[in-house]
Write a protein that holds these residues in place. Sequence first.
Motif, PDB file in Angstrom:
ATOM      1  N   ILE A 113       2.154  61.222  62.227  1.00 10.79           N
ATOM      2  CA  ILE A 113       2.109  62.642  61.849  1.00 10.79           C
ATOM      3  C   ILE A 113       2.473  63.567  63.015  1.00 10.79           C
ATOM      4  O   ILE A 113       2.482  64.791  62.858  1.00 10.79           O
ATOM      5  CB  ILE A 113       0.722  63.025  61.303  1.00 10.79           C
ATOM      6  N   ALA A 114       2.790  62.976  64.177  1.00 13.70           N
ATOM      7  CA  ALA A 114       3.161  63.798  65.337  1.00 13.70           C
ATOM      8  C   ALA A 114       4.354  64.683  65.004  1.00 13.70           C
ATOM      9  O   ALA A 114       5.329  64.235  64.396  1.00 13.70           O
ATOM     10  CB  ALA A 114       3.493  62.900  66.529  1.00 13.70           C
ATOM     11  N   GLY A 115       4.290  65.941  65.400  1.00 19.79           N
ATOM     12  CA  GLY A 115       5.375  66.866  65.144  1.00 19.79           C
ATOM     13  C   GLY A 115       5.299  67.549  63.795  1.00 19.79           C
ATOM     14  O   GLY A 115       6.080  68.473  63.527  1.00 19.79           O
ATOM     15  N   SER A 116       4.376  67.119  62.940  1.00 15.95           N
ATOM     16  CA  SER A 116       4.206  67.758  61.636  1.00 15.95           C
ATOM     17  C   SER A 116       3.157  68.860  61.755  1.00 15.95           C
ATOM     18  O   SER A 116       2.506  69.022  62.790  1.00 15.95           O
ATOM     19  CB  SER A 116       3.758  66.733  60.586  1.00 15.95           C
ATOM     20  N   SER A 117       2.971  69.602  60.682  1.00 14.85           N
ATOM     21  CA  SER A 117       1.955  70.660  60.672  1.00 14.85           C
ATOM     22  C   SER A 117       0.613  70.172  60.147  1.00 14.85           C
ATOM     23  O   SER A 117      -0.337  70.950  60.023  1.00 14.85           O
ATOM     24  CB  SER A 117       2.437  71.831  59.807  1.00 14.85           C
ATOM     25  N   ILE A 118       0.503  68.877  59.857  1.00 21.93           N
ATOM     26  CA  ILE A 118      -0.734  68.321  59.311  1.00 21.93           C
ATOM     27  C   ILE A 118      -1.844  68.361  60.353  1.00 21.93           C
ATOM     28  O   ILE A 118      -1.654  67.963  61.504  1.00 21.93           O
ATOM     29  CB  ILE A 118      -0.526  66.867  58.838  1.00 21.93           C
ATOM     30  N   GLN A 119      -3.018  68.841  59.950  1.00 18.82           N
ATOM     31  CA  GLN A 119      -4.201  68.784  60.790  1.00 18.82           C
ATOM     32  C   GLN A 119      -4.999  67.535  60.408  1.00 18.82           C
ATOM     33  O   GLN A 119      -5.265  67.303  59.231  1.00 18.82           O
ATOM     34  CB  GLN A 119      -5.038  70.050  60.635  1.00 18.82           C
ATOM     35  N   TYR A 120      -5.395  66.772  61.407  1.00 19.82           N
ATOM     36  CA  TYR A 120      -5.945  65.432  61.201  1.00 19.82           C
ATOM     37  C   TYR A 120      -7.411  65.377  61.613  1.00 19.82           C
ATOM     38  O   TYR A 120      -7.765  65.765  62.733  1.00 19.82           O
ATOM     39  CB  TYR A 120      -5.111  64.439  62.004  1.00 19.82           C
ATOM     40  N   CYS A 121      -8.261  64.881  60.686  1.00 17.96           N
ATOM     41  CA  CYS A 121      -9.702  64.766  60.936  1.00 17.96           C
ATOM     42  C   CYS A 121     -10.171  63.374  60.509  1.00 17.96           C
ATOM     43  O   CYS A 121     -10.552  63.167  59.348  1.00 17.96           O
ATOM     44  CB  CYS A 121     -10.473  65.828  60.167  1.00 17.96           C
ATOM     45  N   PRO A 122     -10.145  62.395  61.408  1.00 18.40           N
ATOM     46  CA  PRO A 122     -10.532  61.027  61.048  1.00 18.40           C
ATOM     47  C   PRO A 122     -12.046  60.842  60.953  1.00 18.40           C
ATOM     48  O   PRO A 122     -12.824  61.714  61.348  1.00 18.40           O
ATOM     49  CB  PRO A 122      -9.954  60.211  62.202  1.00 18.40           C
ATOM     50  N   PHE A 123     -12.438  59.662  60.428  1.00 23.92           N
ATOM     51  CA  PHE A 123     -13.851  59.291  60.353  1.00 23.92           C
ATOM     52  C   PHE A 123     -14.348  58.788  61.705  1.00 23.92           C
ATOM     53  O   PHE A 123     -13.762  57.849  62.261  1.00 23.92           O
ATOM     54  CB  PHE A 123     -14.061  58.138  59.365  1.00 23.92           C
ATOM     55  N   PRO A 124     -15.438  59.305  62.243  1.00 20.73           N
ATOM     56  CA  PRO A 124     -16.081  58.649  63.380  1.00 20.73           C
ATOM     57  C   PRO A 124     -17.015  57.553  62.866  1.00 20.73           C
ATOM     58  O   PRO A 124     -17.472  57.599  61.720  1.00 20.73           O
ATOM     59  CB  PRO A 124     -16.880  59.777  64.037  1.00 20.73           C
ATOM     60  N   GLY A 125     -17.289  56.569  63.701  1.00 23.19           N
ATOM     61  CA  GLY A 125     -18.211  55.501  63.328  1.00 23.19           C
ATOM     62  C   GLY A 125     -17.525  54.336  62.642  1.00 23.19           C
ATOM     63  O   GLY A 125     -16.305  54.273  62.529  1.00 23.19           O
ATOM     64  N   ILE A 141     -22.276  56.268  66.634  1.00 27.26           N
ATOM     65  CA  ILE A 141     -21.416  57.194  65.896  1.00 27.26           C
ATOM     66  C   ILE A 141     -21.028  58.379  66.774  1.00 27.26           C
ATOM     67  O   ILE A 141     -19.883  58.841  66.748  1.00 27.26           O
ATOM     68  CB  ILE A 141     -22.126  57.658  64.607  1.00 27.26           C
ATOM     69  N   VAL A 142     -21.965  58.865  67.596  1.00 24.20           N
ATOM     70  CA  VAL A 142     -21.666  59.969  68.511  1.00 24.20           C
ATOM     71  C   VAL A 142     -20.616  59.543  69.537  1.00 24.20           C
ATOM     72  O   VAL A 142     -19.689  60.306  69.858  1.00 24.20           O
ATOM     73  CB  VAL A 142     -22.944  60.464  69.215  1.00 24.20           C
ATOM     74  N   ASP A 143     -20.740  58.335  70.061  1.00 23.32           N
ATOM     75  CA  ASP A 143     -19.739  57.832  71.016  1.00 23.32           C
ATOM     76  C   ASP A 143     -18.356  57.786  70.372  1.00 23.32           C
ATOM     77  O   ASP A 143     -17.347  58.163  70.992  1.00 23.32           O
ATOM     78  CB  ASP A 143     -20.125  56.441  71.508  1.00 23.32           C
ATOM     79  N   SER A 144     -18.297  57.321  69.143  1.00 27.75           N
ATOM     80  CA  SER A 144     -17.034  57.272  68.419  1.00 27.75           C
ATOM     81  C   SER A 144     -16.486  58.678  68.196  1.00 27.75           C
ATOM     82  O   SER A 144     -15.282  58.925  68.356  1.00 27.75           O
ATOM     83  CB  SER A 144     -17.239  56.573  67.069  1.00 27.75           C
ATOM     84  N   ALA A 145     -17.377  59.614  67.852  1.00 28.52           N
ATOM     85  CA  ALA A 145     -16.959  61.002  67.613  1.00 28.52           C
ATOM     86  C   ALA A 145     -16.368  61.610  68.877  1.00 28.52           C
ATOM     87  O   ALA A 145     -15.334  62.285  68.834  1.00 28.52           O
ATOM     88  CB  ALA A 145     -18.153  61.821  67.124  1.00 28.52           C
ATOM     89  N   ARG A 146     -17.020  61.400  70.012  1.00 30.41           N
ATOM     90  CA  ARG A 146     -16.517  61.936  71.284  1.00 30.41           C
ATOM     91  C   ARG A 146     -15.139  61.375  71.613  1.00 30.41           C
ATOM     92  O   ARG A 146     -14.238  62.099  72.042  1.00 30.41           O
ATOM     93  CB  ARG A 146     -17.496  61.594  72.414  1.00 30.41           C
ATOM     94  N   SER A 147     -14.975  60.074  71.413  1.00 27.42           N
ATOM     95  CA  SER A 147     -13.713  59.421  71.726  1.00 27.42           C
ATOM     96  C   SER A 147     -12.578  59.959  70.856  1.00 27.42           C
ATOM     97  O   SER A 147     -11.480  60.252  71.347  1.00 27.42           O
ATOM     98  CB  SER A 147     -13.857  57.906  71.536  1.00 27.42           C
ATOM     99  N   LEU A 148     -12.847  60.111  69.558  1.00 28.62           N
ATOM    100  CA  LEU A 148     -11.818  60.615  68.650  1.00 28.62           C
ATOM    101  C   LEU A 148     -11.482  62.073  68.944  1.00 28.62           C
ATOM    102  O   LEU A 148     -10.311  62.461  68.977  1.00 28.62           O
ATOM    103  CB  LEU A 148     -12.296  60.486  67.202  1.00 28.62           C
ATOM    104  N   ALA A 149     -12.517  62.891  69.155  1.00 25.06           N
ATOM    105  CA  ALA A 149     -12.301  64.324  69.383  1.00 25.06           C
ATOM    106  C   ALA A 149     -11.522  64.587  70.661  1.00 25.06           C
ATOM    107  O   ALA A 149     -10.880  65.632  70.798  1.00 25.06           O
ATOM    108  CB  ALA A 149     -13.637  65.051  69.406  1.00 25.06           C
ATOM    109  N   ALA A 150     -11.570  63.646  71.605  1.00 24.23           N
ATOM    110  CA  ALA A 150     -10.862  63.818  72.873  1.00 24.23           C
ATOM    111  C   ALA A 150      -9.365  63.566  72.752  1.00 24.23           C
ATOM    112  O   ALA A 150      -8.594  63.898  73.664  1.00 24.23           O
ATOM    113  CB  ALA A 150     -11.457  62.881  73.918  1.00 24.23           C
ATOM    114  N   ARG A 151      -8.930  63.013  71.628  1.00 20.79           N
ATOM    115  CA  ARG A 151      -7.515  62.681  71.457  1.00 20.79           C
ATOM    116  C   ARG A 151      -6.690  63.918  71.099  1.00 20.79           C
ATOM    117  O   ARG A 151      -7.106  64.735  70.263  1.00 20.79           O
ATOM    118  CB  ARG A 151      -7.341  61.645  70.342  1.00 20.79           C
ATOM    119  N   ASP A 152      -5.530  64.047  71.698  1.00 23.72           N
ATOM    120  CA  ASP A 152      -4.583  65.079  71.291  1.00 23.72           C
ATOM    121  C   ASP A 152      -4.105  64.768  69.876  1.00 23.72           C
ATOM    122  O   ASP A 152      -3.811  63.616  69.542  1.00 23.72           O
ATOM    123  CB  ASP A 152      -3.384  65.113  72.238  1.00 23.72           C
TER     124      ASP A 152
END
Length: 275
Positions: A113-125, A141-152
């Motif tokens: 989805i890189a370069g598209s206008s889609i906003q991406y919100c994956p599942f943590p945990g 689950i919090v560790d997973s959330a932090r890791s995902l949220a840190a991604r561009d």
Amino acid sequence: MRGHEQPHLKGSVMGLRFIFMLTRNDRTVEDAAQQLQTALSLGVRHIGFKDIGLPISQLKALNAAIKAGGATSYLEVVSLDRDSETASARAALDIGVDMLLGGTHAEDVLPIIAGSSIQYCPFPGRIVGHPSVLEGSIEEIVDSARSLAARDGVHGLDLLAYRSKGDVPALMMAVCKAVSKPVYIAGSIDTPERIAIVKEAGAAGFTIGTAALDGKYPAGSKSVPVFVHRGTLLMEFRDREETVREGEFIVIPHGVEHRPAASAGSCEAVVIAPA
């Protein structure tokens, strides 16, 4: 359900984004097109569907109708294996949705989805089964959330809080505090009280599918959920004022003194209460 128009007051705190999912048991419902028209007529402006239940051609038509109605479209991924999930990401591009929710393979989805206008919100945990269930401790689950949220390229998180077996309010609060990006809550949010808990946890919004379609909200509940159909609602309590914008919810706890008002001109709101 009934509409209200009220005078002006100042407010300060935002309501919750209400994302209406045209789904039941993790599948897009067969009568999604009819349900969509009902939602649009009520002023719902965030509407989604799953990547299974209807053929891609019908999902494209559904997405087009959502956008034509002035709403933001969401596709929530049900697939758990890598190949199916990347296929779903490509389908999201093909369908043309605004937001992609769910999934567990961010490292594979982000390049698609890189370069598209889609906003991406994956599942943590750790997500298992259909309907999906969230497993693991709050810390995991919090560790997973932090890791995902840190991604561009990750714009927020889709937390299956009410599909977990632990302390759900504590889980939601921990995840919302741990990340700076929006957290949307999914699962069986089938009472006004649960909506209030979601708000208290600091979430940006929540998804509702089966509960809204099956009309569960009025049953046995004393709290009153109010959905803003048009305009901006200002709800004044004795200790605070809250601003609820178009497409958002607020829940009035039973017995709490309050006064509704419109920000400017008129505000149309839907009050969900027993007939």
